[in-house]
Design an enzyme around this catalytic site. Sequence first.
Site, PDB file in Angstrom:
ATOM      1  N   THR A 379       0.840  -1.193   0.000  1.00 40.57           N
ATOM      2  CA  THR A 379       0.000   0.000   0.000  1.00 40.57           C
ATOM      3  C   THR A 379       0.878   1.246   0.000  1.00 40.57           C
ATOM      4  OG1 THR A 379      -0.088  -0.390   2.371  1.00 40.57           O
ATOM      5  CG2 THR A 379      -2.082  -0.859   1.154  1.00 40.57           C
ATOM      6  N   THR A 397      -3.994   1.556  -2.387  1.00 37.69           N
ATOM      7  CA  THR A 397      -3.433   0.235  -2.630  1.00 37.69           C
ATOM      8  C   THR A 397      -3.783  -0.297  -4.010  1.00 37.69           C
ATOM      9  OG1 THR A 397      -3.258  -2.024  -1.752  1.00 37.69           O
ATOM     10  CG2 THR A 397      -5.426  -0.999  -1.662  1.00 37.69           C
ATOM     11  N   GLU A 418      -7.066  -7.073  -6.069  1.00 33.55           N
ATOM     12  CA  GLU A 418      -7.777  -6.951  -4.797  1.00 33.55           C
ATOM     13  C   GLU A 418      -8.700  -8.125  -4.509  1.00 33.55           C
ATOM     14  OE1 GLU A 418      -6.866  -5.252  -1.863  1.00 33.55           O
ATOM     15  OE2 GLU A 418      -6.621  -3.786  -3.461  1.00 33.55           O
ATOM     16  N   ASP A 421      -7.980 -10.357  -1.540  1.00 33.04           N
ATOM     17  CA  ASP A 421      -8.320 -10.029  -0.157  1.00 33.04           C
ATOM     18  C   ASP A 421      -9.648 -10.627   0.292  1.00 33.04           C
ATOM     19  OD1 ASP A 421      -5.998  -8.724   0.270  1.00 33.04           O
ATOM     20  OD2 ASP A 421      -6.831  -6.719   0.462  1.00 33.04           O
TER      21      ASP A 421
END
Length: 583
Positions: A379, A397, A418, A421
């Site tokens: 990030t 990020t 992403e 995540d």
Amino acid sequence: MSNLPFLWPAITCLLFTLLSPTSSLNSLNETTKTRHEVIVARHGVVATDDGRCSKIGMDVLRAGGHAVDASVAASLCLGVVSPASSGIGGGSFMLVRLASGKAQALDMRETAPMQASQNMYAGNATLKASGILSVAVPGALAGLHKAWKQHGKLPWERLVRPAEDLARRGFKVSPYLRMQMERTKSGILADKGLRDVFTLNGNLLEIGDICHNKKLAETLRVISKLGVKAFYNGSVGFNLIKDIQKAGGILTIRDLQRYEVKIREPISTNIMDLKVIGMPPPSSGGASMILMLNILARYGVSFGVSPPLGIHRQIEALKHVFAVRMNLGDPDFVDLSKVLSDMLSPKFAAKLKNAINDNMTFDANHYGDKWNQIHDHGTSHVSIVDRTRNAVSMTDTVNSYFGSVILSPSTGIVLNNEMDDFSIPLNSSKNLPPPAHANFIRPGKRPLSSMSPTIVLQDGKLKAVLGASGGANIIAGTTEVFLNHFALKMDPLSSVMAPRVYHQLIPNTVFYENWTAVSGDHFEVPADIRASLKKKGHVLKSIVGGTICQFIVQELETIEENGSVGRLVGVSDPRKGGFPAGF
């Protein structure tokens, strides 16, 4: 100096002076001559991972811009010069606290595409870790524009232009970016878009080489003229989707058109005569940090964090926090009222504190590890305070280094990964708890995050702005800097310089810093602290790397001499080579 949380060998006489909790402002002012990672200013400060972006943000403040204006310019700059960590192909969390006292949280987190599903990876976690199916719908640009529409004072084009110019003219590769490129070398060489930008004659660019991203420059030029509609429902977006679908991705232009920035109510707690304001879910950072502080506050004086016992207590509190945080998720999809209430409750914190043994540590199941952890990645953080003391704490990020390790050749945008995540259903293992249901994939859902933008008030006045980059370690890193300054009374630079320890519950390992950063500073948790932790049963492992904190403190005791505002001390973490700018 016995009340400092860490001591490390091989330190200069100057830093020994700074490490004293009672070091004077005069010694801090002297430090500015030696360490460019700290600055003392009266009107405004911008602290970022890269000094070029700090300066761009400061120029915006000098021109009469709001803290939000500076955050737009600095964030877009970081997306150009630090593309392994952030950019308009990713997402962000922004915490804004206005001089009027109003605070708001802007959730510009990426979302799962409409064609995404809980079982889309068929239990194959590698498919969500990188590659085109790991890409979620970007939200950073929409959030920056929305914040600017609400609070900005300068023209949008003025804020985008510096990043556009950097991408077009080229910028020097920093030591930290070069390290990130080396660690992602095979991925860069395998992707034509990345290869065209970050290599020359088949070799990675070196430190100091000029890097150009002319496609990104053109993208930013269009966005500067037409605003975010060019990205979410215009030529930039159509080209981006074309590239994604050509590579086998599932994003559509409808995904971009549907994207919505969420304005959420920040979470907060009162502790140590301070008000700590944090980011609500789907960030786990704010609630986790508050829970950790409330656990440690049960120990009384100085939060019980003096070494070596205090380090053990921090680790134990962190393990409890990581067990609880996996019950969080996207509040638009999961009822979080009970778990959030618990995480903000001093009574719940007292219960967890009572489960901490000062003489030993335990296996993960002692902490109620109901769910397996997710481990988010890289990030970039920005902390900003302007002339009237509006404040922004924002973490950007693209997730892993260079996100999905794909650069859209038509737009020059690095695509995030992403989707990694999210938790996904996996075959159960007797050695690991199951994945967290609250964080399973749903179309339009936002994955859980560790990002922890934080703003601190004292007596109703802005006292500090902080946050960090560094994936799942952000919670620990941000909390440790907070404790160093507010519990142990270390000055801002020393609070950031102190070496850090991390724990993520699974694996049941204490990770401690032992490395030399790009600045030349060596960070190492002392041997006596390590020995004490081992004696209590902790398994230790050294790491090369750590969280990167951006910290601004307003000295309220100087308000009278300055009128309505106090002097600002800004620190950029040397671990990434950045420095702050102020005036």
